[in-house]
Design a protein around this motif. Structure first.
Motif, short mmCIF file in Angstrom:
data_model
loop_
_atom_site.label_atom_id
_atom_site.label_comp_id
_atom_site.label_asym_id
_atom_site.label_seq_id
_atom_site.Cartn_x
_atom_site.Cartn_y
_atom_site.Cartn_z
N ALA A 31 76.38 14.85 -10.98
CA ALA A 31 76.03 14.40 -12.30
C ALA A 31 77.92 14.19 -12.17
CB ALA A 31 75.49 15.41 -13.27
N MET A 37 79.54 13.70 -9.53
CA MET A 37 80.49 12.70 -8.98
C MET A 37 79.97 11.46 -10.21
SD MET A 37 79.53 13.57 -5.48
CE MET A 37 80.32 12.12 -4.42
N THR A 38 79.03 11.85 -10.79
CA THR A 38 79.04 10.62 -11.63
C THR A 38 79.70 10.38 -12.75
OG1 THR A 38 76.57 10.27 -11.44
CG2 THR A 38 76.91 9.36 -12.55
N ALA A 39 80.13 11.56 -12.68
CA ALA A 39 81.35 11.47 -13.73
C ALA A 39 82.86 11.11 -13.80
CB ALA A 39 81.16 12.39 -15.18
N SER A 40 82.61 11.98 -12.34
CA SER A 40 84.22 11.42 -11.38
C SER A 40 84.15 9.43 -11.47
CB SER A 40 84.03 12.15 -10.76
OG SER A 40 84.16 13.01 -11.32
N ALA A 41 82.88 9.21 -11.12
CA ALA A 41 82.95 7.61 -10.42
C ALA A 41 83.28 6.69 -12.63
CB ALA A 41 82.29 7.24 -10.37
N VAL A 42 83.01 7.35 -13.41
CA VAL A 42 83.09 6.80 -14.39
C VAL A 42 84.46 7.03 -15.08
CG1 VAL A 42 82.19 6.21 -17.15
CG2 VAL A 42 80.54 6.41 -14.86
N VAL A 80 78.25 10.30 -20.24
CA VAL A 80 77.04 10.57 -18.85
C VAL A 80 77.00 11.60 -18.48
CG1 VAL A 80 77.52 9.61 -17.22
CG2 VAL A 80 78.64 8.08 -18.66
N TYR A 81 77.47 12.96 -18.03
CA TYR A 81 77.37 13.70 -18.01
C TYR A 81 76.39 14.59 -17.85
CZ TYR A 81 78.40 18.63 -15.50
OH TYR A 81 77.61 20.06 -15.20
N HIS A 93 73.45 12.22 -17.32
CA HIS A 93 72.84 12.75 -15.89
C HIS A 93 71.94 13.74 -15.86
CE1 HIS A 93 72.72 13.10 -11.70
NE2 HIS A 93 73.31 11.85 -11.33
N ARG A 111 68.41 14.62 -14.42
CA ARG A 111 67.59 15.29 -14.14
C ARG A 111 66.69 16.39 -13.68
NH1 ARG A 111 72.18 16.92 -10.01
NH2 ARG A 111 70.78 18.19 -8.82
#
Length: 90
Positions: free
Chosen positions: A1, A3-8, A80-81, A84, A88
């Protein structure tokens, strides 16, 4: 979660609008600057947080629209975090 938030967040910061965009953003920005009401429903919590963001991110320069757009990007990344993590769990 995370990493996804960081990418966004990276993508959002790279494509962040430096000024006011279409829609209600100009009216809400003016309301946040003057502590005045926007059109109904008025968005009082967002206006208070936008005014706070203008003060907290003051070191980023004079562009208040950029600072409020940065606040919106933080809210998006938090959403987003949490989404995600919720997906999960289920």
């Amino acid at each position: 979660a995370l990493m996804t938030a960081s990418a966004v967040m990276i993508v959002y910061i790279l494509t962040l609008s430096p000024s006011i965009t279409g829609g209600d953003s100009g009216e809400v920005m003016a309301a946040a600057c003057s502590w005045g009401p926007a059109h109904p429903p008025g968005y009082p919590l967002f206006i208070a947080l936008a005014n706070l963001a203008m003060k907290v991110f003051a070191s980023l320069g004079e562009n208040t629209a950029y600072r409020v757009n940065l606040l919106c990007s933080i809210f998006t990344v938090l959403g987003v975090y949490n989404l995600h993590r919720a997906v999960r769990i289920t």
